[in-house]
Design a protein around this motif. Structure first.
Motif, mmCIF file in Angstrom:
data_model
loop_
_atom_site.group_PDB
_atom_site.id
_atom_site.type_symbol
_atom_site.label_atom_id
_atom_site.label_comp_id
_atom_site.label_asym_id
_atom_site.label_seq_id
_atom_site.Cartn_x
_atom_site.Cartn_y
_atom_site.Cartn_z
ATOM 1 N N ASP A 3 -4.181 22.704 -20.342
ATOM 2 C CA ASP A 3 -3.929 24.308 -21.675
ATOM 3 C C ASP A 3 -5.323 24.496 -21.823
ATOM 4 O O ASP A 3 -5.857 25.705 -22.052
ATOM 5 N N THR A 4 -6.681 24.510 -21.230
ATOM 6 C CA THR A 4 -7.789 24.812 -19.712
ATOM 7 C C THR A 4 -7.975 24.670 -18.892
ATOM 8 O O THR A 4 -7.378 23.453 -18.150
ATOM 9 N N ARG A 5 -9.061 24.646 -18.227
ATOM 10 C CA ARG A 5 -9.254 24.119 -17.576
ATOM 11 C C ARG A 5 -9.963 22.640 -17.192
ATOM 12 O O ARG A 5 -10.411 21.906 -18.353
ATOM 13 N N LEU A 6 -9.024 21.722 -16.814
ATOM 14 C CA LEU A 6 -9.173 20.533 -16.941
ATOM 15 C C LEU A 6 -9.450 19.399 -16.014
ATOM 16 O O LEU A 6 -9.083 19.730 -14.546
ATOM 17 N N ARG A 7 -10.235 18.317 -15.563
ATOM 18 C CA ARG A 7 -11.199 17.674 -15.581
ATOM 19 C C ARG A 7 -10.807 15.764 -15.751
ATOM 20 O O ARG A 7 -11.022 15.906 -16.916
ATOM 21 N N GLY A 8 -10.173 14.825 -15.310
ATOM 22 C CA GLY A 8 -9.973 13.738 -16.088
ATOM 23 C C GLY A 8 -9.355 12.665 -15.122
ATOM 24 O O GLY A 8 -9.666 12.797 -13.771
ATOM 25 N N LEU A 9 -9.241 11.925 -15.298
ATOM 26 C CA LEU A 9 -8.868 10.110 -15.204
ATOM 27 C C LEU A 9 -7.868 9.886 -15.467
ATOM 28 O O LEU A 9 -7.839 10.062 -16.827
ATOM 29 N N LEU A 10 -6.884 9.518 -14.620
ATOM 30 C CA LEU A 10 -5.484 8.507 -14.478
ATOM 31 C C LEU A 10 -5.441 7.646 -13.901
ATOM 32 O O LEU A 10 -5.484 7.334 -12.765
ATOM 33 N N ILE A 11 -5.416 6.442 -14.753
ATOM 34 C CA ILE A 11 -5.651 4.771 -14.783
ATOM 35 C C ILE A 11 -4.628 4.161 -14.328
ATOM 36 O O ILE A 11 -4.242 4.063 -15.750
ATOM 37 N N ALA B 35 -1.667 15.618 -27.815
ATOM 38 C CA ALA B 35 -2.488 16.350 -26.575
ATOM 39 C C ALA B 35 -3.878 15.801 -27.048
ATOM 40 O O ALA B 35 -3.866 15.024 -27.677
ATOM 41 N N LEU B 36 -4.534 16.183 -26.012
ATOM 42 C CA LEU B 36 -6.333 15.400 -25.958
ATOM 43 C C LEU B 36 -7.370 16.619 -25.566
ATOM 44 O O LEU B 36 -6.702 17.496 -24.704
ATOM 45 N N THR B 37 -8.321 16.494 -26.248
ATOM 46 C CA THR B 37 -8.498 17.412 -25.808
ATOM 47 C C THR B 37 -10.585 16.463 -25.370
ATOM 48 O O THR B 37 -9.848 15.698 -24.769
ATOM 49 N N CYS B 38 -11.168 17.236 -24.448
ATOM 50 C CA CYS B 38 -12.765 17.007 -23.995
ATOM 51 C C CYS B 38 -13.470 15.910 -24.320
ATOM 52 O O CYS B 38 -13.885 15.569 -25.858
ATOM 53 N N SER C 100 -10.125 12.386 -20.652
ATOM 54 C CA SER C 100 -10.087 13.971 -20.033
ATOM 55 C C SER C 100 -11.599 13.559 -20.496
ATOM 56 O O SER C 100 -12.153 13.170 -20.971
ATOM 57 N N ILE C 101 -12.207 14.147 -19.087
ATOM 58 C CA ILE C 101 -13.431 14.255 -18.383
ATOM 59 C C ILE C 101 -14.287 15.812 -19.126
ATOM 60 O O ILE C 101 -14.975 15.760 -20.298
ATOM 61 N N HIS C 102 -12.850 16.266 -18.888
ATOM 62 C CA HIS C 102 -13.842 17.339 -19.764
ATOM 63 C C HIS C 102 -12.224 18.854 -19.698
ATOM 64 O O HIS C 102 -11.195 18.982 -18.889
ATOM 65 N N GLY C 103 -11.843 19.560 -20.610
ATOM 66 C CA GLY C 103 -10.917 20.392 -20.941
ATOM 67 C C GLY C 103 -9.938 19.943 -22.238
ATOM 68 O O GLY C 103 -9.995 18.263 -22.392
ATOM 69 N N THR C 104 -9.314 20.867 -22.113
ATOM 70 C CA THR C 104 -8.200 20.000 -22.783
ATOM 71 C C THR C 104 -6.588 19.882 -22.227
ATOM 72 O O THR C 104 -6.053 20.869 -21.173
ATOM 73 N N LEU C 105 -5.730 19.075 -22.787
ATOM 74 C CA LEU C 105 -4.968 18.856 -21.621
ATOM 75 C C LEU C 105 -3.440 18.534 -23.241
ATOM 76 O O LEU C 105 -3.402 17.902 -24.167
ATOM 77 N N HIS C 106 -1.961 18.454 -22.632
ATOM 78 C CA HIS C 106 -0.531 17.712 -22.821
ATOM 79 C C HIS C 106 -0.822 16.903 -22.092
ATOM 80 O O HIS C 106 -0.295 16.995 -20.961
ATOM 81 N N ALA C 107 -0.344 15.214 -22.670
ATOM 82 C CA ALA C 107 0.437 15.060 -21.654
ATOM 83 C C ALA C 107 1.674 13.679 -22.214
ATOM 84 O O ALA C 107 2.151 13.887 -23.115
ATOM 85 N N ALA D 163 -12.066 10.995 -28.665
ATOM 86 C CA ALA D 163 -14.183 10.956 -28.694
ATOM 87 C C ALA D 163 -14.813 10.308 -29.875
ATOM 88 O O ALA D 163 -15.833 9.826 -30.179
ATOM 89 N N GLY D 164 -13.957 11.133 -30.848
ATOM 90 C CA GLY D 164 -15.174 10.302 -32.673
ATOM 91 C C GLY D 164 -14.844 9.005 -32.254
ATOM 92 O O GLY D 164 -15.548 8.371 -33.311
ATOM 93 N N GLN D 165 -13.710 8.586 -32.078
ATOM 94 C CA GLN D 165 -12.823 7.028 -32.384
ATOM 95 C C GLN D 165 -14.197 5.971 -31.582
ATOM 96 O O GLN D 165 -14.323 4.488 -31.550
ATOM 97 N N CYS D 166 -14.819 6.955 -30.440
ATOM 98 C CA CYS D 166 -15.458 5.385 -29.648
ATOM 99 C C CYS D 166 -17.399 5.330 -30.052
ATOM 100 O O CYS D 166 -17.577 5.813 -30.797
ATOM 101 N N GLY D 167 -16.982 4.468 -29.833
ATOM 102 C CA GLY D 167 -18.471 3.585 -29.601
ATOM 103 C C GLY D 167 -19.748 4.799 -29.442
ATOM 104 O O GLY D 167 -18.767 5.366 -28.228
ATOM 105 N N LYS D 168 -20.921 4.242 -29.700
ATOM 106 C CA LYS D 168 -21.889 5.732 -29.304
ATOM 107 C C LYS D 168 -23.028 5.015 -29.255
ATOM 108 O O LYS D 168 -23.388 4.159 -30.096
#
Length: 233
Positions: A221-229, A201-204, A185-192, A7-12
């Protein structure tokens, strides 16, 4: 191969009435190496202030998918069509040449938060101009596909878009159609995890480019909501 884009690498952007995070080049944010990924042109998370609106504008030939995370939005076009979309719903707009589209946060007291994706549309495909679907709360829901499989939104492109909701410790495996996919990842942390046991590992708010993998398993790793395209083309 899994290549994270944090998320920190993205444009804002922060315009007061709009706060946004851009995965790919968009608006004032430009990176010549990040103009999109396969047919995925735009992946934004945006927060509109109460009563704020995007004024009418035209688009290239793309399918625009708006996934409302919080709040309620109204979408209109210059042909007089309009539709309201609430949290837990997704709207797909098959943009047409010469038609302009607008978006308005209907609440005068609460922000509107949503994800927006643009996907290049095949020139020979014509679909319904507006399609809407509700999330079903399942661990994995096919949100959009080329043929409207399982009640999903019908795209003008060979793309399969999955909405994922996992509780901590749950996992979900996916069979991919081709050499490319994008994970968000929309919300939460996961491992792919890949069959070769590559693990990232990806976080929110983080995303990841998936290349040359036929299978992918997501572990929450926590409650997760995300998209796989799934982007084979």
């Amino acid at each position: 191969m899994i290549t994270p884009r944090t998320a920190g690498q993205c444009g804002k952007a922060d315009y007061g009435w709009l706060q946004a995070r851009y995965t790919f080049s968009f608006g004032h944010y430009f990176d010549p190496e990040l103009l999109g990924y396969a047919s995925l042109r735009v992946l934004n998370q945006e927060v509109l202030a109460p009563d704020a609106a995007f004024q009418p504008r035209t688009y290239p030939r793309v399918d625009i998918l708006n996934l409302v995370l919080d709040g309620e939005a109204e979408y209109r076009d210059s042909e007089g069509n309009h539709v309201q979309v609430s949290a837990g719903e997704a709207l797909l707009i098959s943009t047409q040449q010469g038609i302009s589209y607008s978006e308005h946060n209907l609440s005068k007291s609460h922000s509107l938060t949503r994800m927006q994706l643009w996907l290049d549309a095949c020139p020979e495909r014509e679909n319904p101009l507006w399609q809407k679907v509700s999330l079903n709360g399942q661990r994995s829901q096919l949100l959009a596909s080329p043929d409207g499989q399982n009640g999903s939104l019908m795209l003008r492109q060979q793309v399969w878009l999955h909405h994922v909701e996992l509780e901590q410790g749950e996992s979900q495996a996916f069979q991919l159609h081709g050499p490319r996919a994008y994970l968000q990842s929309i919300h939460g942390t996961l491992h792919a995890v890949t069959p070769q046991e590559e693990k990232k590992a990806l976080t929110c708010g983080d995303g990841a480019f998936i290349r040359d993998e036929s299978q992918l398993t997501l572990v929450a790793d926590t409650r997760l909501r995300g998209l796989l395209i799934d982007l084979p083309v």
